[in-house]
Design an enzyme around this catalytic site. Structure first.
Site, PDB file in Angstrom:
ATOM      1  N   GLU A 221      42.983  48.930 -18.282  1.00  0.00           N
ATOM      2  CA  GLU A 221      44.286  48.046 -18.217  1.00  0.00           C
ATOM      3  C   GLU A 221      44.079  46.488 -18.060  1.00  0.00           C
ATOM      4  O   GLU A 221      43.216  46.339 -17.500  1.00  0.00           O
ATOM      5  CB  GLU A 221      45.310  48.710 -17.187  1.00  0.00           C
ATOM      6  CG  GLU A 221      45.987  49.830 -17.295  1.00  0.00           C
ATOM      7  CD  GLU A 221      46.839  50.119 -16.213  1.00  0.00           C
ATOM      8  OE1 GLU A 221      46.563  51.252 -15.607  1.00  0.00           O
ATOM      9  OE2 GLU A 221      47.722  49.268 -15.589  1.00  0.00           O
TER      10      GLU A 221
ATOM     11  N   CYS B 287      45.600  39.680 -15.949  1.00  0.00           N
ATOM     12  CA  CYS B 287      44.760  40.303 -14.791  1.00  0.00           C
ATOM     13  C   CYS B 287      43.936  41.233 -15.739  1.00  0.00           C
ATOM     14  O   CYS B 287      44.155  42.132 -16.310  1.00  0.00           O
ATOM     15  CB  CYS B 287      45.770  41.119 -13.782  1.00  0.00           C
ATOM     16  SG  CYS B 287      44.853  42.402 -12.931  1.00  0.00           S
TER      17      CYS B 287
ATOM     18  N   CYS C 109      36.287  53.092 -10.319  1.00  0.00           N
ATOM     19  CA  CYS C 109      35.538  52.110  -9.366  1.00  0.00           C
ATOM     20  C   CYS C 109      34.804  53.272  -8.450  1.00  0.00           C
ATOM     21  O   CYS C 109      35.288  54.441  -7.937  1.00  0.00           O
ATOM     22  CB  CYS C 109      36.615  51.243  -8.459  1.00  0.00           C
ATOM     23  SG  CYS C 109      35.800  50.177  -7.565  1.00  0.00           S
TER      24      CYS C 109
ATOM     25  N   CYS D 155      37.971  52.810  -1.970  1.00  0.00           N
ATOM     26  CA  CYS D 155      39.311  52.542  -0.936  1.00  0.00           C
ATOM     27  C   CYS D 155      40.211  53.443  -0.875  1.00  0.00           C
ATOM     28  O   CYS D 155      40.636  53.642  -2.035  1.00  0.00           O
ATOM     29  CB  CYS D 155      39.697  51.014  -1.273  1.00  0.00           C
ATOM     30  SG  CYS D 155      38.481  49.937  -1.493  1.00  0.00           S
TER      31      CYS D 155
ATOM     32  N   CYS E  30      43.709  53.275  -3.287  1.00  0.00           N
ATOM     33  CA  CYS E  30      43.715  52.598  -4.421  1.00  0.00           C
ATOM     34  C   CYS E  30      43.595  53.489  -5.585  1.00  0.00           C
ATOM     35  O   CYS E  30      42.829  54.608  -5.606  1.00  0.00           O
ATOM     36  CB  CYS E  30      42.395  51.622  -4.696  1.00  0.00           C
ATOM     37  SG  CYS E  30      42.272  50.956  -6.266  1.00  0.00           S
TER      38      CYS E  30
ATOM     39  N   GLU F 294      35.514  47.043  -9.092  1.00  0.00           N
ATOM     40  CA  GLU F 294      34.716  46.162  -8.313  1.00  0.00           C
ATOM     41  C   GLU F 294      33.761  45.175  -9.333  1.00  0.00           C
ATOM     42  O   GLU F 294      32.892  45.617  -9.594  1.00  0.00           O
ATOM     43  CB  GLU F 294      34.079  46.901  -7.531  1.00  0.00           C
ATOM     44  CG  GLU F 294      33.121  45.924  -6.377  1.00  0.00           C
ATOM     45  CD  GLU F 294      33.925  44.801  -5.819  1.00  0.00           C
ATOM     46  OE1 GLU F 294      34.836  44.947  -5.181  1.00  0.00           O
ATOM     47  OE2 GLU F 294      33.440  43.662  -6.091  1.00  0.00           O
TER      48      GLU F 294
ATOM     49  N   SER G  27      38.075  38.720  -7.746  1.00  0.00           N
ATOM     50  CA  SER G  27      38.517  39.360  -6.282  1.00  0.00           C
ATOM     51  C   SER G  27      37.525  40.520  -6.165  1.00  0.00           C
ATOM     52  O   SER G  27      37.106  41.359  -6.823  1.00  0.00           O
ATOM     53  CB  SER G  27      39.728  40.036  -6.503  1.00  0.00           C
ATOM     54  OG  SER G  27      40.355  41.122  -5.534  1.00  0.00           O
TER      55      SER G  27
ATOM     56  N   SER H 156      39.576  41.053  -0.663  1.00  0.00           N
ATOM     57  CA  SER H 156      40.417  42.052  -0.237  1.00  0.00           C
ATOM     58  C   SER H 156      39.782  42.477   0.898  1.00  0.00           C
ATOM     59  O   SER H 156      39.170  43.376   1.465  1.00  0.00           O
ATOM     60  CB  SER H 156      40.200  43.359  -1.129  1.00  0.00           C
ATOM     61  OG  SER H 156      40.512  42.974  -2.672  1.00  0.00           O
ATOM     62  N   LEU H 157      40.862  41.994   2.026  1.00  0.00           N
ATOM     63  CA  LEU H 157      40.560  42.305   3.525  1.00  0.00           C
ATOM     64  C   LEU H 157      41.098  43.547   3.977  1.00  0.00           C
ATOM     65  O   LEU H 157      40.477  44.513   4.309  1.00  0.00           O
ATOM     66  CB  LEU H 157      40.920  40.948   4.283  1.00  0.00           C
ATOM     67  CG  LEU H 157      40.012  40.680   5.571  1.00  0.00           C
ATOM     68  CD1 LEU H 157      38.738  40.608   5.504  1.00  0.00           C
ATOM     69  CD2 LEU H 157      40.702  39.794   6.448  1.00  0.00           C
ATOM     70  N   HIS H 158      42.363  43.458   3.863  1.00  0.00           N
ATOM     71  CA  HIS H 158      43.370  44.759   4.232  1.00  0.00           C
ATOM     72  C   HIS H 158      43.142  45.159   5.800  1.00  0.00           C
ATOM     73  O   HIS H 158      43.731  45.984   6.088  1.00  0.00           O
ATOM     74  CB  HIS H 158      43.071  45.800   2.991  1.00  0.00           C
ATOM     75  CG  HIS H 158      42.957  45.249   1.753  1.00  0.00           C
ATOM     76  ND1 HIS H 158      43.956  44.493   1.320  1.00  0.00           N
ATOM     77  CD2 HIS H 158      42.336  45.836   0.494  1.00  0.00           C
ATOM     78  CE1 HIS H 158      43.899  44.126   0.154  1.00  0.00           C
ATOM     79  NE2 HIS H 158      42.881  44.920  -0.389  1.00  0.00           N
TER      80      HIS H 158
ATOM     81  N   ASN I  10      51.886  49.134  -2.847  1.00  0.00           N
ATOM     82  CA  ASN I  10      52.475  49.870  -4.009  1.00  0.00           C
ATOM     83  C   ASN I  10      52.329  51.341  -3.970  1.00  0.00           C
ATOM     84  O   ASN I  10      51.033  51.493  -4.088  1.00  0.00           O
ATOM     85  CB  ASN I  10      52.076  49.262  -5.519  1.00  0.00           C
ATOM     86  CG  ASN I  10      53.222  48.339  -5.951  1.00  0.00           C
ATOM     87  OD1 ASN I  10      54.131  47.749  -5.373  1.00  0.00           O
ATOM     88  ND2 ASN I  10      53.128  48.072  -7.216  1.00  0.00           N
TER      89      ASN I  10
ATOM     90  N   CYS J  22      47.455  46.744 -11.843  1.00  0.00           N
ATOM     91  CA  CYS J  22      46.352  47.449 -12.790  1.00  0.00           C
ATOM     92  C   CYS J  22      46.214  48.678 -12.106  1.00  0.00           C
ATOM     93  O   CYS J  22      46.218  49.002 -11.030  1.00  0.00           O
ATOM     94  CB  CYS J  22      45.057  46.582 -12.824  1.00  0.00           C
ATOM     95  SG  CYS J  22      45.369  45.000 -13.831  1.00  0.00           S
TER      96      CYS J  22
HETATM   97  N1  SAH Z   1      37.906  45.637  -6.765  1.00  0.00           N
HETATM   98  C1  SAH Z   1      38.405  44.518  -6.394  1.00  0.00           C
HETATM   99  C2  SAH Z   1      39.217  43.861  -7.377  1.00  0.00           C
HETATM  100  C3  SAH Z   1      40.259  44.997  -8.077  1.00  0.00           C
HETATM  101  S1  SAH Z   1      41.501  45.528  -6.808  1.00  0.00           S
HETATM  102  C4  SAH Z   1      38.926  44.214  -4.974  1.00  0.00           C
HETATM  103  O1  SAH Z   1      39.192  45.235  -4.514  1.00  0.00           O
HETATM  104  O2  SAH Z   1      39.333  43.149  -4.783  1.00  0.00           O
HETATM  105  C5  SAH Z   1      42.549  44.360  -6.699  1.00  0.00           C
HETATM  106  C6  SAH Z   1      43.583  44.187  -5.569  1.00  0.00           C
HETATM  107  O3  SAH Z   1      44.468  45.314  -5.748  1.00  0.00           O
HETATM  108  C7  SAH Z   1      42.794  44.381  -4.204  1.00  0.00           C
HETATM  109  O4  SAH Z   1      43.397  43.517  -3.251  1.00  0.00           O
HETATM  110  C8  SAH Z   1      43.214  45.841  -4.077  1.00  0.00           C
HETATM  111  O5  SAH Z   1      43.182  45.946  -2.774  1.00  0.00           O
HETATM  112  C9  SAH Z   1      44.611  45.629  -4.309  1.00  0.00           C
HETATM  113  N2  SAH Z   1      45.275  47.131  -4.304  1.00  0.00           N
HETATM  114  C10 SAH Z   1      44.868  48.346  -4.868  1.00  0.00           C
HETATM  115  N3  SAH Z   1      45.655  49.089  -4.892  1.00  0.00           N
HETATM  116  C11 SAH Z   1      46.999  48.668  -4.569  1.00  0.00           C
HETATM  117  C12 SAH Z   1      47.916  49.319  -4.245  1.00  0.00           C
HETATM  118  N4  SAH Z   1      48.500  50.479  -4.410  1.00  0.00           N
HETATM  119  N5  SAH Z   1      49.184  48.293  -3.871  1.00  0.00           N
HETATM  120  C13 SAH Z   1      48.778  47.145  -3.573  1.00  0.00           C
HETATM  121  N6  SAH Z   1      47.511  46.615  -3.613  1.00  0.00           N
HETATM  122  C14 SAH Z   1      46.424  47.409  -4.022  1.00  0.00           C
HETATM  123 FE1  SF4 Z   2      37.753  49.627  -6.086  1.00  0.00          FE
HETATM  124 FE2  SF4 Z   2      39.151  47.335  -5.605  1.00  0.00          FE
HETATM  125 FE3  SF4 Z   2      40.217  49.655  -5.651  1.00  0.00          FE
HETATM  126 FE4  SF4 Z   2      38.662  49.198  -3.689  1.00  0.00          FE
HETATM  127  S1  SF4 Z   2      40.425  48.028  -4.066  1.00  0.00           S
HETATM  128  S2  SF4 Z   2      38.766  51.215  -5.163  1.00  0.00           S
HETATM  129  S3  SF4 Z   2      37.114  47.956  -4.802  1.00  0.00           S
HETATM  130  S4  SF4 Z   2      39.473  48.794  -7.308  1.00  0.00           S
END
Ligand code: SAH
Ligand code: SF4
Length: 373
Positions: free
Chosen positions: A96, A117, A124, A128, A131, A182, A213, A236-238, A312, A355
């Site tokens: 995407e 984007c 991936c 996480c 995701c 990633e 990112s 992506s700290l979270h 989301n 995405c």
């Molecule tokens: N892998 C990289 C880049 C792609 S993910 C990374 O993790 O940074 C891009 C961003 O989308 C990250 O910050 C990820 O944590 C966030 N993300 C993934 N799933 C999500 C969701 N369901 N709602 C909101 N953000 C999300």
């Molecule tokens: Fe991969 Fe980024 Fe999703 Fe984590 S948040 S699974 S690193 S795409």
């Protein structure tokens, strides 16, 4: 895992590599520039379009290269602000690419902001738990040519929307590498692709408007800091403590905060630019006042911008976004201490979550055609 196509994607060639291939054939050196000009400036959609190239050269190119390694399957234009391009690669993998035309609600963003984007892997491997992109693991890395092809497809889509004016990639404000995958786990292809995106002979898009990112691959963050092009970085700290972060991001076990945060600091010091800390707010996981206070301290120490993204929901996953009032309370703890913070409020508007989800749905329908509606 790698996919080795029969022909190389032309969008993965640099001026240097294409010149070298042409020189081997005894072609004149200026041909490489001419060819890339057709691809990126004149947007040739077929080899026949390249009218100033000799026929024999065109025939050789066609045998050697794919002009466009990603085909548009679907453009889901949402009434508000996004275009989600679902693209199919040569091995039928789906990826995407998203165009976001509206503002991200929040601090200091102007209303005409346009962002693209892009994805860097099919799936991936980082795992996480929240995701959609990582649900089925990693299928394969994307090649540099496939990464670049997404941006040409964006140009094509924009040309279609406004048939009278040729849209320029430069009319976009930002490219964010926040799609599927990633990026730093596919480092060489990423850098090659971004070199093509950044170069004058390529797409000519400024490195300082490109944000990479990452979930926190420390050695690669340090490597990225040394790249001469100077891309922006988002982390992506979270989770603001190892306890919380490790629960949702397995990468934190290999690179806990004690390793990650100094690497981010080193990056900031090298570039003199603010890094962005992405923090998805997930109800009852990381949305407590304690997490907010710890995030505040981290952001102040790193002099970083914080992007709060209400989660989301993903079909099949249990995680929820917190109530709006809880999101605001979290943001206020940071704001009151002078942290530069953005809270995205509108569902579906955030780049980060845009995405991965459309692709997941299509993959599932492919696997279970009977269940597909
Ligand atoms: N892998 C990289 C880049 C792609 S993910 C990374 O993790 O940074 C891009 C961003 O989308 C990250 O910050 C990820 O944590 C966030 N993300 C993934 N799933 C999500 C969701 N369901 N709602 C909101 N953000 C999300
Ligand atoms: Fe991969 Fe980024 Fe999703 Fe984590 S948040 S699974 S690193 S795409």
């Amino acid at each position: 895992m790698k996919f080795e196509p029969a022909r190389r994607p032309l969008t993965g060639e640099t001026l240097e590599s294409l010149s070298a291939s042409l020189a081997e054939r005894g072609e004149k050196p200026f041909r490489a520039g001419q060819i890339l000009d057709w691809v990126y400036k004149k947007r040739a959609r077929s080899w026949e379009d390249m009218t100033n190239l000799p026929k024999a050269l065109r025939a050789w190119l066609e045998g050697e290269f794919t002009l466009m390694p990603a085909t548009l399957v679907l453009n889901r234009h949402s009434a508000d602000v996004t275009d989600k391009l679902l693209l199919e690669l040569e091995d039928r993998s789906l990826i995407e690419t998203v165009i976001i035309r509206a503002p991200q609600e929040g601090v200091g963003l102007d209303h005409s902001r346009k962002t693209i984007c892009i994805s860097t892997q099919v799936g991936c491997a980082m795992g996480c738990v929240f995701c959609a992109s990582g649900l089925a693991g990693l299928k394969r890395d994307m090649s540099a040519g496939e990464i670049v092809a997404q941006l040409l497809q964006v140009c094509y889509a924009e040309d279609e929307r406004t048939p009278r004016a040729r849209s320029e990639l430069a009319s976009f404000d930002n490219i964010v590498v926040m799609g599927m995958g990633e990026p730093l786990a596919n480092y060489d292809a990423l850098i090659r692709a971004l070199t093509i995106v950044n170069s004058e002979w390529g797409l000519g898009f400024g490195a300082r408007r490109i944000t990479v990112s990452t979930s926190g691959l420390v050695p690669k963050i340090l490597k990225l800091a040394e790249e001469p092009m100077g891309f922006r970085l988002a982390i992506s700290l979270h989770g603001a403590t190892d306890l919380v972060r490790s629960q949702i991001m397995p990468v934190n076990k290999a690179y806990p905060l004690a390793k990650l945060l100094p690497a981010v600091k080193a990056f900031t010091e090298r570039h003199g630019r603010m890094v962005t800390l992405e923090f998805i707010l997930i109800a009852d996981v990381n949305d407590t006042p304690d997490q907010a206070r710890r995030l505040r301290d981290i952001a102040l120490d790193l002099h970083a911008h914080v992007n709060l993204i209400p989660y989301n929901t993903v079909e099949g996953l249990p995680w929820m976004r917190p109530e709006a009032s809880r999101q605001v309370a979290f943001a206020e703890i940071l704001d009151r201490s002078g942290v530069s913070v953005t809270l995205r409020r509108e569902k579906g508007h955030d780049i980060a979550a845009a995405c991965g989800q459309l692709r997941l749905k299509t993959e599932r329908e492919r696997e279970e055609p009977a269940a597909a509606k």
